[in-house]
Design a protein around this motif. Structure first.
Motif, mmCIF file in Angstrom:
data_model
loop_
_atom_site.group_PDB
_atom_site.id
_atom_site.type_symbol
_atom_site.label_atom_id
_atom_site.label_comp_id
_atom_site.label_asym_id
_atom_site.label_seq_id
_atom_site.Cartn_x
_atom_site.Cartn_y
_atom_site.Cartn_z
ATOM 1 N N LYS B 175 45.497 31.477 16.533
ATOM 2 C CA LYS B 175 44.702 32.257 17.984
ATOM 3 C C LYS B 175 46.044 32.900 18.449
ATOM 4 O O LYS B 175 45.860 33.873 19.113
ATOM 5 N N GLU B 176 47.325 32.109 18.567
ATOM 6 C CA GLU B 176 48.365 32.943 19.511
ATOM 7 C C GLU B 176 48.672 34.037 18.973
ATOM 8 O O GLU B 176 49.048 35.087 19.444
ATOM 9 N N LYS B 177 48.687 34.281 17.419
ATOM 10 C CA LYS B 177 49.193 35.246 16.846
ATOM 11 C C LYS B 177 48.133 36.527 17.074
ATOM 12 O O LYS B 177 48.752 37.672 17.216
ATOM 13 N N LEU B 178 47.087 36.208 17.167
ATOM 14 C CA LEU B 178 46.099 37.059 17.476
ATOM 15 C C LEU B 178 46.252 37.743 18.766
ATOM 16 O O LEU B 178 46.105 39.043 19.294
ATOM 17 N N GLU B 179 46.508 36.999 19.852
ATOM 18 C CA GLU B 179 46.757 36.942 21.098
ATOM 19 C C GLU B 179 47.742 38.148 21.444
ATOM 20 O O GLU B 179 47.929 39.256 22.075
ATOM 21 N N ASP B 180 48.989 37.829 20.633
ATOM 22 C CA ASP B 180 50.296 38.628 20.368
ATOM 23 C C ASP B 180 49.885 39.824 19.850
ATOM 24 O O ASP B 180 50.434 40.967 20.582
ATOM 25 N N PHE B 181 49.036 39.937 19.000
ATOM 26 C CA PHE B 181 48.410 41.295 18.416
ATOM 27 C C PHE B 181 47.946 42.162 19.376
ATOM 28 O O PHE B 181 48.412 43.246 19.665
ATOM 29 N N PHE B 182 47.136 41.585 20.315
ATOM 30 C CA PHE B 182 46.316 42.361 21.188
ATOM 31 C C PHE B 182 47.433 42.759 22.317
ATOM 32 O O PHE B 182 47.247 43.884 22.924
ATOM 33 N N LYS B 183 48.250 41.772 22.700
ATOM 34 C CA LYS B 183 48.969 42.076 23.681
ATOM 35 C C LYS B 183 50.064 43.402 23.297
ATOM 36 O O LYS B 183 50.313 44.477 24.101
#
Lengths: 509, 407
Positions: B175-183
């Motif tokens: 989930k955090e990696k996905l968040e990072d990706f969007f960021k």
């Protein structure tokens, strides 16, 4: 009766004729000494028909000319007729295979055939060191479309007495080379001489050239072929027996040469060749020879090993050539990239240094390219040549096996005939008995001949192998030295480039 | 194959020199490292006279994820918006090397003992080289932080250096990696917008244009240098194989029946030695190019990215500042929430000015560091290439001397 041959005098390529002729003529005034030893260098061969073959085995293998007459004929003329392209027309066939052979046929080098004492010949031999240089150059496209071909200029520079002039050149095409090899192979392979193989055909490569594609790959192809043809000729003439062969001499000297048509891959002769090859392969598998001579067994094993190792080495070198070419391309790309980086760098001294780096890398990429070419032409091609040569060597060993087989077959047949004769003794059929006795006599002769052939080819092979190994070592050494020298040059250039660059790098402040 | 290597008593000179001032108040290095099946344990060793540490000298063990945690904490800290955050070290990647070693183990039966030993040695050397590089990268990161006047005082950094328990920092979950990706997506889109804003300040305008182009060029050069070095390594491998073949060709078995060939046995041995040495030199050339050139470019790829990030943050602050100005004007016009708008505008102004000030210095330092690093590495590269070429030359010439002399 077939006798082993060393060197067919001019015109004796017409084998069938000769063999018959021999039988018609009474025993020529042949000097009682028979059989010269095998090999190398000169080839005068002799033979006496009939049982005068006592001195078959020359004690001194180096004694080249025990005999000066020439009578030649080759085994299995039928097969050879198929392989050979027939007599070279420039040489008029000589009919009488007697010892009195006049030099004739306009080749000065035939005088060696008339020497009656072998001392003279030996002297001539000793005085004529190998001094010859052949170059193949100036590839020229002749004709158009699918009938086009490349003509190469073959220039010979020599001081050897075997030739009329010291420098001369002729125009030859690829099929001429193949034709030459074909003739030599048919004459010499089956008596145990290692005939250097001709360069390989390449339908793809040639088609490109024919079609007129003027790109780098077809230029490379032509260069590769030119180089291969040159090596082929040099190797052929380095063989002391082959050098004196009239076909070779004609190839090098005469301006006209009949087209060698049966070298075409898809000709009927070509197909017949393929069938014969297949048949041979099958036969080889079925011949089980009782090897009485450990030397041969050992050598055969040795050549098998050598074959494997050389192929491996060849593959590695080819891989190296490939990677070096890749390295060259990548270095060029990096050079461009570094130049761009230098352009965008806003510190002036660093920017200049980076541009210099780019230049150095560009020069290095050219070095890599040159090195790759050296890798290829010196090293890789040499290995390829030797891989093919080893195949020829193995072929020669196979011929020996076949010769042995032939001898055994004659022996078995003789045995049967003797048994049949014994049976006939008890019947009252005098003419049949006489016929049987005649046949036996003939077979006895055949058996003796077979044995002689076998001994002869064994002897020849021993000499050939020794010569081959010596040459191989010399060859490799020469090439390796050249190769290392090319590496030395590369390193020296590298040092120059980096030494020029270093102060630029230090100048960055 | 399991490799537990405990090595590095002597750290090799840093792969990438960032010309750092090491002063006595805080010195950090990686004194040891241990490679285990799927992780690397770094021993971070600190020497400090600063009062906030309990001892003057101490060591802790850290893993890669903890370095990343530290780096991210800097990035997320608003106070450090005006600094070039030292780029995070790349993840230790032994997968390729491990795979090769495994394949070698599987193919053990199909090659001679000598070939096997040789290949094993090479792969081990490769593994060791990668290992040393990753240690160097992690060390450089810490040293950059320790050398930075502000970052070295960071509390997280001190915890990182001193706290001798596991920091319990786990890697980011999906989930955090996905968040990072969007960021990151948002950031790059934003970055494009922001980059379009022309800067009044010449210095920053120039820097922006420069960094954008430079970063792309470094990326390209880095990729091309990698390709070049890979080809070089392949060529070195080929030379290795050639040396092996020459060895087999030169063995006495190939010549034993002819006395006159004994000299060739010696020569073949010599040749083989020559090729082996050539290969070692080629391999070293490739390795040095890798170190001095490729690693340098890779490092500056990351640093230029960090510099770009700084510029982005500044532009972002500028945009915010301009927006706050507009909001203030609007508020004043409507005479509503003026105080709020004023405070907000003041904050934005302050933030922007603070970033601008430190950014200017950071970018100047970046240039100085970059020039120094390139100078050092280019000089060392040239010197090493010369050394290898001269070594090669000597080797070849002595080899030729023997071969020619024997004819």
């Amino acid at each position: 009766m077939a006798d082993s041959t060393k060197d067919p005098p001019p015109g004796c390529a017409d084998l069938q004729e000769l063999e018959d002729a021999e039988e018609l003529f009474p025993e020529p005034a042949a000097p009682p000494e028979s059989e010269p030893a095998s090999l190398p260098a000169e080839d005068i061969s002799t033979n006496s028909n009939g049982p005068k073959q006592d001195l078959l085995f020359d004690e001194d293998p180096e004694d080249l000319f025990a005999e000066a007459t020439e009578e030649v004929s080759l085994d299995s003329p039928e097969r050879d007729l198929l392989l050979s392209d027939g007599p070279s027309p420039a040489i008029t066939p000589i009919t009488p295979p007697t010892s009195v052979i006049t030099p004739c046929i306009g080749h000065a080098h035939d005088d060696m055939f008339t020497h009656s004492s072998f001392d003279e010949i030996e002297e001539e031999e000793g005085g004529d060191l190998f001094d010859m240089n052949i170059s193949v150059s100036d590839p020229e496209k002749v004709g158009d479309g699918m009938n086009a071909y490349m003509a190469y200029k073959v220039t010979t520079k020599t001081s050897m007495s075997v030739f009329k002039r010291t420098e001369f050149s002729v125009k030859r095409r690829f099929s001429d080379f193949l034709g030459l090899h074909s003739k030599l192979a048919s004459k010499y392979l089956h008596v145990g001489y290692i005939v250097p193989p001709a360069p390989e055909k390449s339908i793809v490569g040639m088609t490109k050239v024919k079609v007129g594609k003027e790109d780098q790959s077809s230029n490379e192809f032509v260069e590769k072929r030119r180089s291969a043809l040159e090596r082929y000729l040099m190797r052929t003439v380095k063989h002391p027996v082959l050098l004196k062969d009239p076909d070779v001499l004609q190839f090098l000297e005469s301006s006209d040469l009949p087209r060698a048509v049966s070298t075409q891959a898809l000709s009927s002769a070509g197909l017949l060749r393929m069938v014969n090859k297949a048949a041979d392969a099958v036969n080889k598998m079925t011949i089980k020879m009782n090897e009485s001579d450990a030397w041969f067994e050992e050598k055969q094993q040795h050549f098998e090993n050598l074959d494997v190792q050389l192929r491996k080495l060849h593959a590695s070198v080819e891989s190296l050539v490939c990677h070096r070419k890749e390295l060259s391309v990548n270095t060029a790309q990096f050079a461009k990239s570094a130049a761009m980086l230098g352009n965008s760098e806003d510190h002036t001294a660093l920017s200049r240094a980076l541009s210099q780096l780019a230049e150095v890398e560009e020069k290095i990429d050219q070095l890599h390219q040159d090195q790759a070419n050296a890798d290829f032409y010196l090293f890789s091609e040499l290995l390829g040549d030797y891989v093919r040569l080893i195949t020829a060597v193995k072929g020669v060993f196979d011929h020996r096996m076949k010769t042995w087989q032939k001898w055994q077959d004659s022996q078995m047949l003789l045995q049967k005939k003797r048994e049949a004769e014994a049976k006939l003794q008890f019947t009252n059929k005098p003419d049949k008995l006489q016929q049987a006795k005649d046949e036996i006599k003939e077979l006895e002769g055949k058996v003796q001949q077979g044995e002689r052939d076998f001994e002869q080819i064994s002897k020849t092979i021993r000499k050939e192998v020794s010569r081959f190994e010596k040459d191989r070592v010399k060859d490799f050494k020469t090439i390796i030295i050249k190769y290392l020298e090319s590496l030395v040059q590369t390193q020296q250039q590298l040092i120059k480039y980096w030494e020029a660059f270093l102060p630029e790098a230090k100048a960055i402040s | 194959m399991h490799y537990g290597m405990c090595c590095l008593c002597v750290l090799q000179p840093r792969a990438v020199n960032v010309d750092l001032q090491t002063d006595a108040t805080l010195q950090v290095d990686i004194s040891d490292a241990l490679s285990e099946r799927d992780k690397v344990k770094f021993t971070v060793h600190t020497k400090s006279t600063l009062p906030n540490f309990k001892q003057n000298e101490f060591s802790v063990v850290r893993q890669h994820e903890e370095f990343i945690w530290l780096h991210d904490s800097f990035v997320e800290n608003e106070d450090y918006a005006g600094y070039i955050i030292p780029p995070a070290p790349p993840r230790p990647d032994f997968d390729a090397s491990r795979e090769k070693l495994q394949k070698l183990g599987e193919g053990e039966g199909s090659m001679t003992k000598e070939e096997f030993t040789k290949m094993k040695q090479e792969l081990e050397a490769e593994y060791l080289a990668i290992f040393k590089k990753t240690v160097a990268m992690h060390e450089v990161f810490l040293c950059r932080v320790a050398a930075h006047p502000v970052l070295r005082k960071d509390l997280n950094f001190h915890v990182f250096l001193e706290y001798n328990q596991d920091l319990s920092v786990r890697g980011k979950n999906k989930k955090e990696k996905l968040e990072d990706f969007f960021k990151n997506v948002v950031k790059s889109a934003d970055g494009v917008l922001v980059a379009g804003v022309k800067d009044v300040d010449d210095f920053f305008e120039h820097e922006k244009t420069f960094l954008l182009e430079y970063h792309n060029r470094v990326k390209d050069a880095s990729a091309k240098s990698d390709k070049m070095i890979r080809s070089h390594k392949s060529a070195a491998d080929d030379i290795n194989r050639i040396a092996s073949s020459l060895y087999t060709l030169g063995t006495p078995a190939m010549f034993k029946f002819e006395f006159e060939f004994t000299s060739s046995v010696v020569e073949s041995g010599l040749l083989r030695f020559c090729f082996i040495a050539l290969q070692k030199i080629e391999a070293r050339v490739a390795a040095d190019e890798d170190l001095k050139l490729a690693d340098l470019l890779k490092y500056y790829l990351r640093e230029s990215q960090a510099a770009k990030d700084l510029l982005y943050r500044r532009s972002r602050a500028l945009v915010d500042y301009e927006n706050a100005n507009k909001a203030l004007d609007k508020a004043r016009a409507k005479n509503r929430d003026v105080l709020q708008a004023e405070t907000s505008q003041q904050l934005c102004c302050h933030k922007f000015e603070k970033i601008s000030e430190s950014a200017k210095q950071e970018l100047i330092d970046f240039k100085t560091r970059r020039v120094a690093a390139f100078r050092k590495n280019l000089v060392e590269l040239a010197e090493l290439e010369l050394k290898h070429a001269k070594g090669n030359l000597q080797l070849l010439q002595s080899c030729l001397g023997v071969l020619k002399g024997n004819t």
